[in-house]
Design an enzyme around this catalytic site. Structure first.
Site, mmCIF file in Angstrom:
data_model
loop_
_atom_site.group_PDB
_atom_site.id
_atom_site.type_symbol
_atom_site.label_atom_id
_atom_site.label_comp_id
_atom_site.label_asym_id
_atom_site.label_seq_id
_atom_site.Cartn_x
_atom_site.Cartn_y
_atom_site.Cartn_z
ATOM 1 N N PRO A 194 0.839 -1.213 0.000
ATOM 2 C CA PRO A 194 0.000 0.000 0.000
ATOM 3 C C PRO A 194 0.866 1.252 0.000
ATOM 4 O O PRO A 194 1.794 1.380 0.794
ATOM 5 C CB PRO A 194 -0.793 -0.125 1.303
ATOM 6 C CG PRO A 194 -0.804 -1.582 1.606
ATOM 7 C CD PRO A 194 0.524 -2.100 1.124
ATOM 8 N N GLU A 195 0.576 2.159 -0.922
ATOM 9 C CA GLU A 195 1.291 3.422 -0.995
ATOM 10 C C GLU A 195 0.404 4.511 -0.396
ATOM 11 O O GLU A 195 -0.608 4.216 0.248
ATOM 12 C CB GLU A 195 1.681 3.697 -2.448
ATOM 13 C CG GLU A 195 2.558 2.591 -3.035
ATOM 14 C CD GLU A 195 2.972 2.822 -4.469
ATOM 15 O OE1 GLU A 195 3.071 3.994 -4.885
ATOM 16 O OE2 GLU A 195 3.199 1.833 -5.192
ATOM 17 N N ARG A 230 1.688 -12.254 4.963
ATOM 18 C CA ARG A 230 3.107 -12.618 4.985
ATOM 19 C C ARG A 230 3.842 -12.098 6.217
ATOM 20 O O ARG A 230 5.047 -12.276 6.344
ATOM 21 C CB ARG A 230 3.788 -12.109 3.713
ATOM 22 C CG ARG A 230 3.244 -12.775 2.448
ATOM 23 C CD ARG A 230 3.828 -12.176 1.183
ATOM 24 N NE ARG A 230 5.277 -12.337 1.129
ATOM 25 C CZ ARG A 230 6.043 -11.803 0.176
ATOM 26 N NH1 ARG A 230 5.495 -11.065 -0.771
ATOM 27 N NH2 ARG A 230 7.347 -11.993 0.194
ATOM 28 N N ARG A 249 21.675 15.632 -7.955
ATOM 29 C CA ARG A 249 21.542 14.217 -7.627
ATOM 30 C C ARG A 249 21.860 13.366 -8.853
ATOM 31 O O ARG A 249 21.338 13.596 -9.943
ATOM 32 C CB ARG A 249 20.121 13.900 -7.152
ATOM 33 C CG ARG A 249 19.727 14.589 -5.847
ATOM 34 C CD ARG A 249 20.665 14.204 -4.702
ATOM 35 N NE ARG A 249 20.715 12.776 -4.503
ATOM 36 C CZ ARG A 249 19.852 12.090 -3.747
ATOM 37 N NH1 ARG A 249 18.889 12.722 -3.109
ATOM 38 N NH2 ARG A 249 19.969 10.792 -3.626
#
Length: 286
Positions: free
Chosen positions: A2-3, A112, A155
Site C-alpha cells: 500500500p502506498e 506474509r 543528484r
C-alpha cells in the site's frame, strides 16, 4: 505494498468509524509483529483508550489515542486494517484484534507478516526511523515545485530511485512512481539532477495528479490490498504503464516495457519516455 493513496483511503474510512470509540480489549495472536514496546505493554497502552482520530504520514497509519499516545501501523506488503461491524474476525491471517465499545472489531491482518506495529507515547516517533525522517508528501503545502527542484539538484541517482526515497518524498512507491514518470514523459533511468526546470514542473504536477487519482479510485489492488471495509480498490483499471508490460501504450500504442531500475521492477513506454539515445519520443499530457 500500500502506498500513500491506499493508506489514505483506509485512513478516511477508519477515521469516520473509529472517532470516539473506546478500545475495550486487545488480542495479540502474533506477538512478533509488534516492534515497540513488548506485546504486554502494547496491550496495556491500547486497552481502555479512546480513539481521538485516525491519521496518516506517508505509508504509515496513525491511530491517535487519548493522552497523546498513538498506535502506528506500517502495512508493508500484505498488511491490512479492516473494521468488522459484527465484532467477529473473518480473516484467517488476523494478527491483532481490537474490540471496541460499540461491539465492532478492528482487525489487523497480515498474510506474509511483513508489517510493523507500534504503540508510542507523545514525542516517541523517533523510534521509527522511516517515520521520523520522512520528507514532505505529494498534495501537501510543503511539497512545492521549489522544494522538488532543490531536492533534485545535483543528484546523480536515477529519477525512479529518487522518487522512491521516502526521505525526499513521503508516500510514493513503485506504482505511482512509474505512473508519474509516464505522465511527465521522463525516462526512468534519467539522472535526477539532469531534469530541466520545465521537466521538474511537469513531474511535480504528474506526481500530484497520480496520487490524487489513486485516492479518488479507492486505491490500487492487484492481490492483497483492501480498504477499511475489506474491499478492493479499482485504480488498477486506469493505470498507464504499471503492471502492463507487453500491452499497448494507452497514448501511442507502443508495447510497454518492464526493466529493473534500482532493484525495482519499472514499467515505461519507450516512445513516450525516450531514453538518451532516442529522439522520437514526447511527453504525455499531464
Amino acid at each position: 505494498m500500500p502506498e500513500l493513496p491506499e493508506t489514505e483511503v483506509i485512513r478516511r474510512y477508519l477515521d469516520r468509524h473509529l472517532r470516539g470509540r473506546r478500545i475495550t480489549s486487545v488480542e495479540v495472536r502474533l506477538p512478533r509483529q509488534i516492534k515497540w514496546p513488548d506485546p504486554q505493554s502494547y496491550c496495556g497502552k491500547a486497552s481502555g483508550s479512546v480513539i481521538r482520530s485516525v491519521g496518516r504520514r506517508g505509508k504509515y497509519l496513525l491511530i491517535e489515542l487519548e493522552h497523546g499516545r498513538e498506535l502506528v501501523f506500517h502495512l508493508r506488503m500484505t498488511g491490512r486494517l479492516v473494521l468488522e461491524p459484527e465484532g467477529i474476525s473473518h480473516d484467517p491471517y488476523a494478527r491483532i484484534l481490537f474490540s471496541l465499545d460499540n461491539g465492532t472489531m478492528l482487525v489487523y491482518g497480515d498474510t506474509r507478516t511483513l508489517g510493523r506495529v507500534y504503540a508510542l507515547e507523545s514525542g516517541e516517533r523517533y523510534r521509527i526511523q522511516g517515520l521520523a525522517a520522512m520528507g514532505p508528501e505529494p498534495l501537501s503545502k510543503k511539497f512545492t515545485v521549489t522544494y522538488f527542484r532543490n531536492a533534485l539538484y545535483g543528484r546523480h541517482v536515477c529519477i525512479k530511485t529518487f522518487l522512491l526515497d521516502q526521505k525526499k518524498i513521503g508516500g510514493i512507491g513503485n506504482i505511482y512512481a512509474d505512473e508519474a514518470l509516464f505522465l511527465a514523459g521522463i525516462y526512468p533511468r534519467r539522472q535526477a539532477g539532469s531534469l530541466s526546470a520545465e521537466e521538474c514542473r511537469h513531474l511535480h504536477a504528474a506526481i500530484n495528479q497520480v496520487i490524487a487519482a489513486g485516492i479518488r479510485d479507492g486505491g490500487t489492488t492487484f492481490r492483497d490490498y483492501r480498504n477499511g471495509e475489506g474491499r478492493r480498490g479499482h485504480h488498477q483499471d486506469f493505470l498507464y504503464v504499471y503492471h502492463r508490460e507487453g500491452e499497448p501504450c494507452r497514448r501511442c500504442g507502443t508495447p510497454i516495457v518492464k526493466e529493473t531500475v534500482g532493484g525495482r521492477g519499472t514499467h515505461y513506454c519507450p516512445h513516450c519516455q525516450p531514453g538518451p539515445a532516442d529522439n522520437n519520443g514526447g511527453r504525455a499530457s499531464v
